[in-house]
Design a protein around this motif. Structure first.
Motif, PDB file in Angstrom:
ATOM      1  N   SER A   1       0.846  -1.190   0.000  1.00  0.00           N
ATOM      2  CA  SER A   1       0.000   0.000   0.000  1.00  0.00           C
ATOM      3  C   SER A   1       0.883   1.241   0.000  1.00  0.00           C
ATOM      4  O   SER A   1       1.865   1.312   0.735  1.00  0.00           O
ATOM      5  N   ARG A   2       0.502   2.205  -0.827  1.00  0.00           N
ATOM      6  CA  ARG A   2       1.279   3.437  -0.917  1.00  0.00           C
ATOM      7  C   ARG A   2       0.362   4.629  -0.732  1.00  0.00           C
ATOM      8  O   ARG A   2      -0.808   4.617  -1.120  1.00  0.00           O
TER       9      ARG A   2
ATOM     10  N   HIS B   1       4.835  11.799   6.784  1.00  0.00           N
ATOM     11  CA  HIS B   1       5.333  10.520   7.279  1.00  0.00           C
ATOM     12  C   HIS B   1       5.658  10.618   8.776  1.00  0.00           C
ATOM     13  O   HIS B   1       6.265  11.593   9.223  1.00  0.00           O
TER      14      HIS B   1
ATOM     15  N   LYS C   1      -2.198   5.832   8.374  1.00  0.00           N
ATOM     16  CA  LYS C   1      -2.159   4.581   7.659  1.00  0.00           C
ATOM     17  C   LYS C   1      -0.704   4.131   7.470  1.00  0.00           C
ATOM     18  O   LYS C   1       0.106   4.918   6.972  1.00  0.00           O
TER      19      LYS C   1
ATOM     20  N   ILE D   1       2.490   2.499   5.794  1.00  0.00           N
ATOM     21  CA  ILE D   1       2.922   2.155   4.436  1.00  0.00           C
ATOM     22  C   ILE D   1       4.091   1.179   4.447  1.00  0.00           C
ATOM     23  O   ILE D   1       4.441   0.618   3.405  1.00  0.00           O
ATOM     24  N   SER D   2       4.708   0.954   5.623  1.00  0.00           N
ATOM     25  CA  SER D   2       5.761  -0.062   5.717  1.00  0.00           C
ATOM     26  C   SER D   2       5.886  -0.523   7.157  1.00  0.00           C
ATOM     27  O   SER D   2       5.753   0.271   8.090  1.00  0.00           O
TER      28      SER D   2
ATOM     29  N   PHE E   1      -3.728  -1.359   3.764  1.00  0.00           N
ATOM     30  CA  PHE E   1      -2.824  -0.926   4.825  1.00  0.00           C
ATOM     31  C   PHE E   1      -2.901  -1.849   6.046  1.00  0.00           C
ATOM     32  O   PHE E   1      -2.832  -1.397   7.187  1.00  0.00           O
TER      33      PHE E   1
ATOM     34  N   SER F   1       4.176   5.555   8.810  1.00  0.00           N
ATOM     35  CA  SER F   1       2.765   5.800   8.510  1.00  0.00           C
ATOM     36  C   SER F   1       2.590   7.168   7.873  1.00  0.00           C
ATOM     37  O   SER F   1       3.384   8.086   8.096  1.00  0.00           O
TER      38      SER F   1
ATOM     39  N   VAL G   1      -4.162   8.081  -1.730  1.00  0.00           N
ATOM     40  CA  VAL G   1      -3.717   6.696  -1.829  1.00  0.00           C
ATOM     41  C   VAL G   1      -3.352   6.366  -3.263  1.00  0.00           C
ATOM     42  O   VAL G   1      -4.068   6.746  -4.190  1.00  0.00           O
TER      43      VAL G   1
ATOM     44  N   ASP H   1      -3.681   1.465  -4.481  1.00  0.00           N
ATOM     45  CA  ASP H   1      -4.450   0.689  -3.507  1.00  0.00           C
ATOM     46  C   ASP H   1      -5.935   0.982  -3.637  1.00  0.00           C
ATOM     47  O   ASP H   1      -6.728   0.578  -2.822  1.00  0.00           O
TER      48      ASP H   1
END
Length: 672
Positions: free
Chosen positions: A282-283, A288, A308, A310-311, A323, A341, A351, A354
């Motif tokens: 999800s990107r 951040h 959300k 993202i990694s 996510f 996030s 988004v 996704d």
């Protein structure tokens, strides 16, 4: 020290009593370390049996106590029965807890019998096993405290037990008893530096040999891949910590911790139909925020991060989309991971890659065929003639301002709980509000889903982290809006998120924060110390000792540093050895009575003058063999002064010791 028949003063203690007291302390340490994880009946039974044993040991006379002990054959039969029953009770998922409960009963039974040296050693061994069980159940800071208590009690009790095995009726002066305890406690104290070094350098592995013994934590009521209306309330009544997130402090409205995406509703419960065996990264674009999260074992696969994420940096982590991140196996031990996030502030998150396709859009519009007509009629009434954004706001406003209240009790539980919530009780917890909004959005043709996770958290300024508890469990809604994609909406009243800690006084809040910070650092630096941390520490050490030099002289300097390091290591080792010898010497010297040291010094000086005492000779008999008249006379003066005090069983005063040392100095001058 005194034996039976000698004088006993009020400043003395019987060695048997001392052994019993310390043994009870060790057993209680083992019990307290595990009592929170066993059934109440086992804790109650242990306390009852130990109280009876204590009454037999300390309240009755020696004769009554000997008669009151349970016969050994009865103890053995009871122990065998406990072991057999424990084997039948043991299940794979509760292996440790069953074993700990059996050990508790065995430990209490040991106190009912007349104990010998072997029995006391068994008590200490069972207590150690209980501590090991506590480490498997929850190795937090409290375990370390219990272990240190056990660690410092075991040395003096072994010494006292040795005296007891040779002379059970031995009586020790209170001052001597205190010295024995303090000096023997120095032994584990000296071992701490070496244990710390071993802890730092011992190679680590991410796959412990006994991981099969670890069980899921008590937070098993945490989120799974489905949630029933009313089911979140059971999580919200649990005050245990689910995770801590080390990060910057944010505005409270941004504290949504994402975990599970629910996309299918059957009328009473939400389920996740995302394929767990696939990974769809999800990107998103936005601000951040980085977090280091310490997740407690709660028995499920979902990991949590700020909405959300993202990694998430976990080996073999899977992300089916939305996510959401899952581990391969249920989380049964404390887990540390880093997450990044993208948070929603004034502008919604954009988004990428996704957004659902046409098929997915249809899935997020599905409703159960038996959905009550009243719900769809209400949705159409609220959204009629409005665009998508206005329709969403209308439903959100209705649930927040339409006379609905938040409650964890008397929740709707009929065959149509959502209809009962909307039109009858108008009271429920977060999943009723979120479900009502998501269903009405779908009924209005707006794709929506429900997200499960946590909201809020207490920020610990000492540690720089958020503490999130199970009671922070929460579900909210995501709606799909063209041009903005998925956006978060929360219809639950804001008053639902007030935490009980805020009602406590400032002192109690500070005290709780301080203790939790200690527990947090214990987890960071001890529990989560692994091979990667070792490598990182070695790299930092290597970086710090590298000195920038000209290339032509780099080799010479490195060679010189290597020799210097070797020399420094040898010197440090030699100093450490000398220091250890001095410490051991001081311990021995301080444990040796002054009268004994005086006598040893006296005999050593005479030996230097060529007169050695035979083992069979008495002191006066030995002095009579000295051929030098002057030396014999001075030695006799020492012997008379020494025996006058020693054989009266009196303590040597400072003046007497000073006088005896003056006589010894005259012997030294004669030797010269």
């Amino acid at each position: 020290m005194y034996l039976p028949g000698f004088i006993k003063t009020t400043h003395s203690i019987r060695v048997e009593t001392a052994v019993k007291l310390v043994s009870y302390a060790i057993a209680l340490t083992g019990f307290i370390s595990v009592c929170a994880y066993v059934e109440y009946v086992y804790s109650a039974l242990f306390v009852l049996v130990v109280v009876i044993a204590g009454y037999l040991d300390f309240k009755k006379s020696a004769a009554e106590t000997s008669q009151g002990y349970v016969p050994r054959w009865v103890i053995n039969v009871l122990s065998v029965i406990v072991i057999i029953l424990s084997v039948f009770r043991m299940y794979t998922d509760d292996l440790v807890e069953s074993a700990v409960e059996a050990l508790l009963i065995l430990l209490s039974i040991k106190f009912l019998e007349k104990r010998s040296f072997r029995d006391y050693m068994q008590v200490y061994l069972i207590s150690l096993f209980l501590l090991a069980g506590a480490a498997l159940l929850s190795i937090d800071l409290s375990f370390f405290l219990y272990f240190m208590i056990f660690f410092f009690l075991i040395s003096p009790v072994i010494v006292l037990l040795t005296y007891y095995s040779q002379a059970p009726q031995l009586i020790i002066q209170r001052e001597v008893f205190v010295k024995i305890v303090l000096k023997t406690m120095a032994i584990p104290l000296l071992s701490i530096p070496m244990a710390s070094i071993i802890f730092l350098v011992l190679p680590r592995t991410d796959r412990p040999f006994f991981s099969f013994l670890n069980r899921a934590g008590r937070g098993r009521s945490g989120f799974a891949d489905s949630v029933t209306l009313g089911g979140v309330s059971s999580i919200q009544q649990d005050s245990s910590v689910v995770f801590r997130a080390s990060m910057e402090k944010l505005d409270d409205e941004l504290l949504y911790w994402r975990g599970v995406l629910f996309d299918t509703f059957d009328g009473t419960s939400w389920k996740s139909s995302l394929p767990e065996d696939q990974t769809h990264p999800s990107r998103a674009r936005g601000r951040h925020v980085r977090q280091t999260i310490y997740l407690e074992p709660y028995g499920n696969k979902y990991v949590f991060a700020l909405d959300k994420p993202i990694s998430v940096s976990i080996k073999n982590i899977r992300s089916p989309g939305g996510f959401i991140y899952l581990t391969k196996e249920p989380i049964t031990s404390r887990l540390r991971y880093d997450a990044v996030s993208v948070i929603e502030e004034q502008q919604p998150v954009t988004v990428q890659q996704d957004s659902p396709g046409q098929y997915d859009i249809e899935r997020y519009l599905k409703l159960p065929p038996d959905i009550p007509e009243g719900i769809t009629a209400l949705a159409q009434t609220l959204t009629k003639g409005k665009d998508r954004r206005a329709a969403i706001e209308a439903i959100l406003t209705y649930l927040k301002d339409g006379g609905y209240s938040y409650s964890l009790e008397h929740l709707p539980a009929s065959q149509s709980p959502l209809s009962e919530f909307l039109f009858k009780t108008k009271s429920g917890n977060c999943e009723y509000f979120a479900s009502a909004m998501a269903v009405m959005l779908r009924a209005s043709g707006i794709p929506a889903n429900v997200v499960g996770g946590y909201k809020g958290g207490q920020y610990n300024n000492l540690g720089g982290y958020y503490m999130v508890m199970q009671k922070n469990a929460h579900v909210w809604v995501e709606a799909y809006i063209d041009g903005e994609r998925w956006r978060r909406y929360d219809p639950t009243p804001a008053a639902a998120f007030s935490l009980s800690i805020e009602s406590k006084g400032a002192f109690l809040r500070t005290l709780q924060s301080s203790f939790d910070a200690l527990n947090y650092y214990w987890g960071v630096f001890v529990i989560n110390y692994n091979f990667d941390r070792q490598l990182s520490m070695l790299k930092k050490l290597r970086t710090n000792i590298n000195v920038p030099v000209v290339k032509s002289s780099l080799l010479k300097i490195r060679t010189g540093l290597k020799h210097l390091k070797t020399t420094a290591t040898l010197i440090a080792a030699a100093l450490a050895l000398i220091l250890l010898i001095i410490i051991l010497r001081l311990i021995y010297f301080n444990n040796t009575p002054q009268e004994k040291r005086l006598l040893e010094g006296f005999l050593k000086r005479l030996s230097n003058l060529g007169f050695d005492k035979k083992q069979s000779d008495g002191l006066e008999e030995f002095i009579a063999t000295i051929t030098d008249d002057g030396l014999r006379r001075r030695a006799g003066m020492f012997a008379v002064e020494f025996e006058k005090i020693y054989y009266r069983d009196e303590r040597f005063t400072k003046e007497q010791i000073k006088r005896l040392r003056a006589i010894l100095k005259t012997l030294v001058s004669m030797a010269m």
